[in-house]
Design a protein around this motif. Structure first.
Motif, PDB file in Angstrom:
ATOM      1  N   ARG A 199      26.750  32.396  -5.503  1.00 29.81           N
ATOM      2  CA  ARG A 199      27.618  31.876  -4.457  1.00 29.81           C
ATOM      3  C   ARG A 199      26.871  31.892  -3.127  1.00 29.81           C
ATOM      4  O   ARG A 199      26.293  32.908  -2.742  1.00 29.81           O
ATOM      5  CB  ARG A 199      28.899  32.700  -4.348  1.00 29.81           C
ATOM      6  N   ARG A 200      26.900  30.766  -2.433  1.00 25.74           N
ATOM      7  CA  ARG A 200      26.273  30.648  -1.126  1.00 25.74           C
ATOM      8  C   ARG A 200      27.147  29.783  -0.228  1.00 25.74           C
ATOM      9  O   ARG A 200      27.950  28.980  -0.715  1.00 25.74           O
ATOM     10  CB  ARG A 200      24.881  29.995  -1.242  1.00 25.74           C
ATOM     11  N   GLN A 201      26.972  29.927   1.086  1.00 33.48           N
ATOM     12  CA  GLN A 201      27.639  29.034   2.017  1.00 33.48           C
ATOM     13  C   GLN A 201      27.090  27.624   1.829  1.00 33.48           C
ATOM     14  O   GLN A 201      25.990  27.424   1.322  1.00 33.48           O
ATOM     15  CB  GLN A 201      27.394  29.496   3.454  1.00 33.48           C
ATOM     16  N   SER A 202      27.867  26.652   2.268  1.00 36.20           N
ATOM     17  CA  SER A 202      27.444  25.268   2.113  1.00 36.20           C
ATOM     18  C   SER A 202      26.318  24.945   3.083  1.00 36.20           C
ATOM     19  O   SER A 202      26.106  25.633   4.089  1.00 36.20           O
ATOM     20  CB  SER A 202      28.622  24.327   2.372  1.00 36.20           C
ATOM     21  N   GLU A 212      27.497  24.492   6.611  1.00 34.04           N
ATOM     22  CA  GLU A 212      27.784  25.718   7.358  1.00 34.04           C
ATOM     23  C   GLU A 212      26.516  26.394   7.887  1.00 34.04           C
ATOM     24  O   GLU A 212      26.559  27.102   8.901  1.00 34.04           O
ATOM     25  CB  GLU A 212      28.544  26.700   6.474  1.00 34.04           C
ATOM     26  N   LEU A 213      25.410  26.173   7.216  1.00 40.38           N
ATOM     27  CA  LEU A 213      24.200  26.918   7.537  1.00 40.38           C
ATOM     28  C   LEU A 213      23.185  26.151   8.373  1.00 40.38           C
ATOM     29  O   LEU A 213      22.364  26.751   9.045  1.00 40.38           O
ATOM     30  CB  LEU A 213      23.508  27.366   6.237  1.00 40.38           C
TER      31      LEU A 213
END
Length: 226
Positions: A214-217, A220-221
């Motif tokens: 799971r990672r931020q999109s 978002e980054l």
């Protein structure tokens, strides 16, 4: 001149999807030594600030030594018993990393093979960086932290290369620095005046299925200013 890499972009991304912090390794599976040497070479070839290589890599394979680390290296307890290979990354202290140290002088002359007048200019730039810009000489901790931060570069390179080879890894920060230092000074002839443990990493092959990553999109980054 070295030829450009030809590895497919999707193969690179697949290695990053494969990589995760492996918690339990299969003790029956060992990394072939030639492949592990590739990981070490990736670490050795890693970049560092001013090219000064503020690190050393300890490969801990001896079972008795791993057992001595079991207490102070509490974050490694589930790896020390079953990982194929275990590495401790040491960061050099200010005694070595000061711009005017014998280590820096040796590196400029023997490793970089710079003429004296060029070495003096490089040392002056490093001195200004340490004293005026980043103010690294205000404390022993400040300059060691600068060296320790750089150890994450060979760490990341080793883990990425491992993933490309289908080898699992787990980075470890969970340890008592003083306790680990005592063990390494006693068992590995590590001089705490010159080195202190920055982080650890275990390598091997997973015993359990990989959990979902799971990672931020990307939105978002990443902020772009084209």
């Amino acid at each position: 001149m070295n030829a450009p890499l030809t590895l497919a972009p999707e193969a690179i991304l697949e290695a990053f999807r494969f990589r995760h912090a492996c918690k339990v390794f299969d003790p029956a599976r060992k990394i072939p030594e030639d492949q592990f040497q590739v990981l070490l070479e990736a670490a050795r070839l890693s970049p560092s600030s001013f090219g000064m290589e503020p690190w050393q890599f300890l490969v801990i394979q001896n079972p008795a030594l791993r057992q001595k680390l079991w207490g102070p290296a509490w974050g490694a307890q589930t790896k020390l018993d079953n990982a194929s290979h275990f590495v401790i990354l040491l960061a050099r202290t200010g005694l070595d990393m000061r711009y005017d140290s014998p280590y820096i002088a040796h590196h400029l002359a023997a490793v970089d093979q710079l003429p004296p007048e060029v070495a003096d200019k490089r040392r002056a730039v490093l001195g200004n960086f340490q004293t005026q810009e980043f103010k690294l000489l205000e404390s022993d901790r400040a300059i060691w932290d600068w060296a320790a931060k750089q150890c994450y570069i060979p760490l990341a390179n080793m883990m990425t290369v491992a993933a490309l080879l289908g080898i699992d890894s787990c980075p470890i920060e969970g340890f008592d620095p003083e306790g680990v230092t005592a063990v390494l000074a006693d068992q590995c002839a590590m001089d705490p005046a010159h080195f202190r443990p920055a982080l650890m990493v275990a390598f091997g092959y997973r015993q359990n299925p990989q959990p979902e990553k799971r990672r931020q999109s990307m939105a978002e980054l990443v902020r772009r200013f084209d």
